[in-house]
Scaffold this motif. Structure first.
Motif, PDB file in Angstrom:
ATOM      1  N   VAL A 128     -38.995 -16.257  -2.529  1.00 28.83           N
ATOM      2  CA  VAL A 128     -39.866 -17.394  -2.854  1.00 28.83           C
ATOM      3  C   VAL A 128     -40.526 -17.938  -1.596  1.00 28.83           C
ATOM      4  O   VAL A 128     -41.723 -18.250  -1.584  1.00 28.83           O
ATOM      5  CB  VAL A 128     -39.058 -18.502  -3.570  1.00 28.83           C
ATOM      6  N   ARG A 129     -39.762 -18.062  -0.521  1.00 29.00           N
ATOM      7  CA  ARG A 129     -40.287 -18.634   0.723  1.00 29.00           C
ATOM      8  C   ARG A 129     -41.419 -17.784   1.309  1.00 29.00           C
ATOM      9  O   ARG A 129     -42.357 -18.319   1.899  1.00 29.00           O
ATOM     10  CB  ARG A 129     -39.154 -18.775   1.745  1.00 29.00           C
ATOM     11  N   ARG A 130     -41.344 -16.484   1.126  1.00 29.89           N
ATOM     12  CA  ARG A 130     -42.344 -15.596   1.721  1.00 29.89           C
ATOM     13  C   ARG A 130     -43.408 -15.137   0.723  1.00 29.89           C
ATOM     14  O   ARG A 130     -44.188 -14.234   1.026  1.00 29.89           O
ATOM     15  CB  ARG A 130     -41.643 -14.375   2.330  1.00 29.89           C
ATOM     16  N   TYR A 131     -43.417 -15.734  -0.452  1.00 33.60           N
ATOM     17  CA  TYR A 131     -44.390 -15.342  -1.469  1.00 33.60           C
ATOM     18  C   TYR A 131     -45.802 -15.631  -0.968  1.00 33.60           C
ATOM     19  O   TYR A 131     -46.152 -16.778  -0.663  1.00 33.60           O
ATOM     20  CB  TYR A 131     -44.110 -16.108  -2.769  1.00 33.60           C
ATOM     21  N   ALA A 132     -46.606 -14.599  -0.870  1.00 33.06           N
ATOM     22  CA  ALA A 132     -47.915 -14.707  -0.216  1.00 33.06           C
ATOM     23  C   ALA A 132     -49.038 -15.118  -1.167  1.00 33.06           C
ATOM     24  O   ALA A 132     -50.150 -15.385  -0.714  1.00 33.06           O
ATOM     25  CB  ALA A 132     -48.277 -13.373   0.441  1.00 33.06           C
TER      26      ALA A 132
ATOM     27  N   LYS B  74     -50.640 -21.002  -1.732  1.00 36.28           N
ATOM     28  CA  LYS B  74     -51.062 -21.717  -0.524  1.00 36.28           C
ATOM     29  C   LYS B  74     -49.884 -22.471   0.093  1.00 36.28           C
ATOM     30  O   LYS B  74     -49.950 -22.892   1.243  1.00 36.28           O
ATOM     31  CB  LYS B  74     -52.190 -22.694  -0.876  1.00 36.28           C
ATOM     32  N   ASP B  75     -48.810 -22.621  -0.689  1.00 38.56           N
ATOM     33  CA  ASP B  75     -47.657 -23.385  -0.211  1.00 38.56           C
ATOM     34  C   ASP B  75     -46.523 -22.460   0.216  1.00 38.56           C
ATOM     35  O   ASP B  75     -45.358 -22.734  -0.029  1.00 38.56           O
ATOM     36  CB  ASP B  75     -47.165 -24.333  -1.318  1.00 38.56           C
ATOM     37  N   SER B  76     -46.867 -21.331   0.830  1.00 41.46           N
ATOM     38  CA  SER B  76     -45.827 -20.412   1.272  1.00 41.46           C
ATOM     39  C   SER B  76     -45.010 -21.054   2.385  1.00 41.46           C
ATOM     40  O   SER B  76     -45.498 -21.887   3.139  1.00 41.46           O
ATOM     41  CB  SER B  76     -46.452 -19.106   1.786  1.00 41.46           C
ATOM     42  N   GLY B  77     -43.765 -20.682   2.461  1.00 41.17           N
ATOM     43  CA  GLY B  77     -42.883 -21.246   3.465  1.00 41.17           C
ATOM     44  C   GLY B  77     -41.797 -22.113   2.867  1.00 41.17           C
ATOM     45  O   GLY B  77     -40.837 -22.484   3.546  1.00 41.17           O
ATOM     46  N   SER B  78     -41.928 -22.427   1.574  1.00 43.59           N
ATOM     47  CA  SER B  78     -40.916 -23.236   0.900  1.00 43.59           C
ATOM     48  C   SER B  78     -40.109 -22.349  -0.044  1.00 43.59           C
ATOM     49  O   SER B  78     -40.670 -21.523  -0.749  1.00 43.59           O
ATOM     50  CB  SER B  78     -41.574 -24.371   0.109  1.00 43.59           C
ATOM     51  N   PHE B  79     -38.791 -22.519  -0.056  1.00 46.11           N
ATOM     52  CA  PHE B  79     -37.956 -21.745  -0.966  1.00 46.11           C
ATOM     53  C   PHE B  79     -37.772 -22.461  -2.305  1.00 46.11           C
ATOM     54  O   PHE B  79     -37.074 -21.969  -3.189  1.00 46.11           O
ATOM     55  CB  PHE B  79     -36.587 -21.464  -0.340  1.00 46.11           C
TER      56      PHE B  79
ATOM     57  N   ARG C  43     -46.068 -19.354 -10.229  1.00 47.71           N
ATOM     58  CA  ARG C  43     -44.679 -19.083 -10.589  1.00 47.71           C
ATOM     59  C   ARG C  43     -44.608 -17.938 -11.611  1.00 47.71           C
ATOM     60  O   ARG C  43     -43.767 -17.046 -11.502  1.00 47.71           O
ATOM     61  CB  ARG C  43     -44.040 -20.360 -11.142  1.00 47.71           C
ATOM     62  N   MET C  44     -45.500 -17.958 -12.591  1.00 50.41           N
ATOM     63  CA  MET C  44     -45.514 -16.889 -13.593  1.00 50.41           C
ATOM     64  C   MET C  44     -45.893 -15.549 -12.979  1.00 50.41           C
ATOM     65  O   MET C  44     -45.333 -14.509 -13.331  1.00 50.41           O
ATOM     66  CB  MET C  44     -46.471 -17.259 -14.735  1.00 50.41           C
ATOM     67  N   GLN C  45     -46.834 -15.562 -12.040  1.00 49.34           N
ATOM     68  CA  GLN C  45     -47.231 -14.324 -11.364  1.00 49.34           C
ATOM     69  C   GLN C  45     -46.079 -13.752 -10.549  1.00 49.34           C
ATOM     70  O   GLN C  45     -45.831 -12.538 -10.564  1.00 49.34           O
ATOM     71  CB  GLN C  45     -48.447 -14.597 -10.461  1.00 49.34           C
ATOM     72  N   LEU C  46     -45.365 -14.614  -9.855  1.00 46.72           N
ATOM     73  CA  LEU C  46     -44.225 -14.163  -9.061  1.00 46.72           C
ATOM     74  C   LEU C  46     -43.161 -13.533  -9.955  1.00 46.72           C
ATOM     75  O   LEU C  46     -42.653 -12.438  -9.666  1.00 46.72           O
ATOM     76  CB  LEU C  46     -43.634 -15.340  -8.282  1.00 46.72           C
ATOM     77  N   LEU C  47     -42.829 -14.196 -11.052  1.00 47.08           N
ATOM     78  CA  LEU C  47     -41.775 -13.700 -11.931  1.00 47.08           C
ATOM     79  C   LEU C  47     -42.182 -12.426 -12.646  1.00 47.08           C
ATOM     80  O   LEU C  47     -41.369 -11.524 -12.846  1.00 47.08           O
ATOM     81  CB  LEU C  47     -41.404 -14.789 -12.945  1.00 47.08           C
ATOM     82  N   MET C  48     -43.473 -12.328 -13.034  1.00 47.09           N
ATOM     83  CA  MET C  48     -43.935 -11.098 -13.671  1.00 47.09           C
ATOM     84  C   MET C  48     -43.871  -9.932 -12.693  1.00 47.09           C
ATOM     85  O   MET C  48     -43.457  -8.823 -13.032  1.00 47.09           O
ATOM     86  CB  MET C  48     -45.371 -11.258 -14.177  1.00 47.09           C
ATOM     87  N   THR C  49     -44.260 -10.172 -11.452  1.00 48.93           N
ATOM     88  CA  THR C  49     -44.184  -9.134 -10.422  1.00 48.93           C
ATOM     89  C   THR C  49     -42.742  -8.708 -10.206  1.00 48.93           C
ATOM     90  O   THR C  49     -42.437  -7.515 -10.098  1.00 48.93           O
ATOM     91  CB  THR C  49     -44.777  -9.644  -9.099  1.00 48.93           C
ATOM     92  N   LEU C  50     -41.850  -9.667 -10.164  1.00 46.55           N
ATOM     93  CA  LEU C  50     -40.433  -9.390  -9.966  1.00 46.55           C
ATOM     94  C   LEU C  50     -39.865  -8.539 -11.099  1.00 46.55           C
ATOM     95  O   LEU C  50     -39.030  -7.665 -10.868  1.00 46.55           O
ATOM     96  CB  LEU C  50     -39.663 -10.710  -9.877  1.00 46.55           C
ATOM     97  N   ALA C  51     -40.357  -8.749 -12.315  1.00 49.19           N
ATOM     98  CA  ALA C  51     -39.825  -8.046 -13.476  1.00 49.19           C
ATOM     99  C   ALA C  51     -40.431  -6.658 -13.660  1.00 49.19           C
ATOM    100  O   ALA C  51     -39.722  -5.720 -14.045  1.00 49.19           O
ATOM    101  CB  ALA C  51     -40.062  -8.876 -14.739  1.00 49.19           C
TER     102      ALA C  51
END
Length: 422
Positions: free
Chosen positions: A179-183, A186-191, A201-209
């Motif tokens: 999560v912290r390094r999700y590129a 714009k708010d990268s750096g936060s876990f 958030r949906m894009q991150l989770l879809m990519t993860l799945a």
């Protein structure tokens, strides 16, 4: 009778070649309009072509401005859409232009074949509605990808465990890192997961799945010395990574000195991904010649396909102490006729501190006489070490052989460099 067989086969071969040429010519005529049109427009500016219209069921939007401004364009052959039938992996070469940096080559990936991406759409629809077809965007808001809303502070292991190889056995430390390094935010750096927008958030989770490769490249970046291609950004279902160089198989007939150096680097990669100061073990579950590339200038070997990487947190394993956690794990040798044949237990990779999988994968599938392209070692000691690394005769023999193999390859590479200098 038999003497005429070669003649008949020769005629048959010529006829087949003629039919192939005629077929390609017909296809070309049928696509003449599309052919000229493809050179006149940049399809990477087409929202539907890059599946930007499917977001947030996509991989990101950080590079969309570059796509829409025409800064990214296919190289010549990539523009010919009728050739896509041969491009099963949906991997394209492109040029990326930056005013201050000039133009450079990049690689664009759809992260799956057309069928795999269609299957992804169906899985999203089934998760949301129970049916294989639906309004994809509306469906995303009815899946678990959306239910992890802004009130959720952290992405936790029990939520995503088993979604993909990356999170087959995730630790909180790993997920915080992802999560912290999700590129694609714009708010990268936060876990904190709650700091992401709903769509991010949906894009991150879809990519993860569905294909966590972008997250592997972001979480273990090349800028920090990890042996992966550099992640650049995404737009829709197209991600951009830096162009590394020619794939490893193209060096099959390279001079002996070059092959020794490449073999040494491959063993170094196996060691780095297995043992590092971060105590994350990254196990390569898909090891083949086209998953590695070699830099044209520095000759550095890089992993260019990181979809099937399992990450085990050694620190967590030591803390939880599952059964036999401190017993060295030995991968079982398996001889088969298939390309990239590996035998492994994901559960064992996730529960042991000391694992020889990466040494086994590199030795068997890339360097040994069991590899798809079987080279010649030209050296008896090297052949013996490769055999022991691939199919050990002694208990824990692969660990010893892998270390001795790295040392010996380093010696051979050093000797070759000295001989060349003289």
């Amino acid at each position: 009778m038999l003497r005429f067989l070669p003649l008949k086969l020769g005629r048959l071969f010529r006829c087949l070649k003629l039919l192939l040429v005629v077929g390609l010519f017909v296809i070309l005529l049928m696509n003449t309009h599309n052919l000229f049109a493809s050179f006149q427009k940049n399809e990477l500016m087409d929202r539907r072509f890059i599946n930007l219209n499917k977001c947030p069921a996509c991989f990101g939007t950080s590079w969309c401005r570059k796509f829409m401004n025409g800064q990214v364009s296919f190289e010549t052959w990539g523009r010919l859409r009728f050739l896509d039938v041969f491009n099963v992996k949906n991997v394209y070469f492109a040029q990326y232009g930056e005013p201050r940096e000039g133009t450079r080559r990049v690689v664009l990936k759809r992260l799956g074949s057309n069928q795999e991406l269609a299957d992804t759409d169906q899985k999203i629809c089934k998760r949301a509605t129970g049916r294989p077809r639906c309004d994809l965007i509306q469906a995303m808001y009815k899946t678990e990808f959306s239910r992890l809303n802004g009130d959720v502070r952290l992405l936790t292991p029990e939520v995503v465990e088993g979604w993909s190889d990356l999170v087959h056995c995730p630790s909180q430390r790993l997920l915080d890192r992802v999560v912290r390094r999700y590129a694609e935010t714009k708010d990268s750096g936060s876990f904190l997961l709650k700091n992401l927008k709903d769509t991010e958030r949906m894009q991150l989770l879809m990519t993860l799945a569905f294909n966590p490769e972008p997250l592997v490249l972001q979480s273990f970046p090349s800028d920090e010395g990890w042996p992966f291609a550099k992640y650049l950004g995404a737009c829709g279902r197209v991600v951009a990574v830096n162009y590394v160089g020619e794939e490893l198989w193209s060096f099959y007939n390279a001079p002996w000195e070059k092959r020794v150096d490449l073999a040494r680097q491959l063993m170094d990669i196996a060691e780095q991904l297995t043992n590092n100061d971060f105590e994350f073990a990254l196990y390569l579950l898909d090891v083949s010649f086209d998953n590695f590339a070699v830099g044209p200038r520095d000759g550095k070997v890089i992993v260019v396909d990181a979809e099937n990487v399992l990450v085990a947190d050694k620190r967590l394993i030591k803390q939880n102490k599952p059964e036999n956690y401190d017993v060295w794990y030995e991968s079982r040798f398996e001889d088969c006729d298939k390309e990239a044949c590996l035998s492994f237990s994901k559960e064992s990779l996730c529960s042991r501190v000391t694992v020889d999988h990466n040494y086994y994968a590199v030795c068997q599938n890339l360097l040994s006489r069991y590899a798809t392209w079987r080279g010649t070692t030209g050296d008896g000691q090297l052949a013996a070490l490769l055999d022991e690394c691939t199919n050990p005769k002694k208990r824990y023999g692969r660990y010893t052989a892998a270390k001795e193999l790295r040392d010996y390859l380093t010696l051979l590479a050093s000797s070759s460099s000295s001989a060349t200098a003289r």
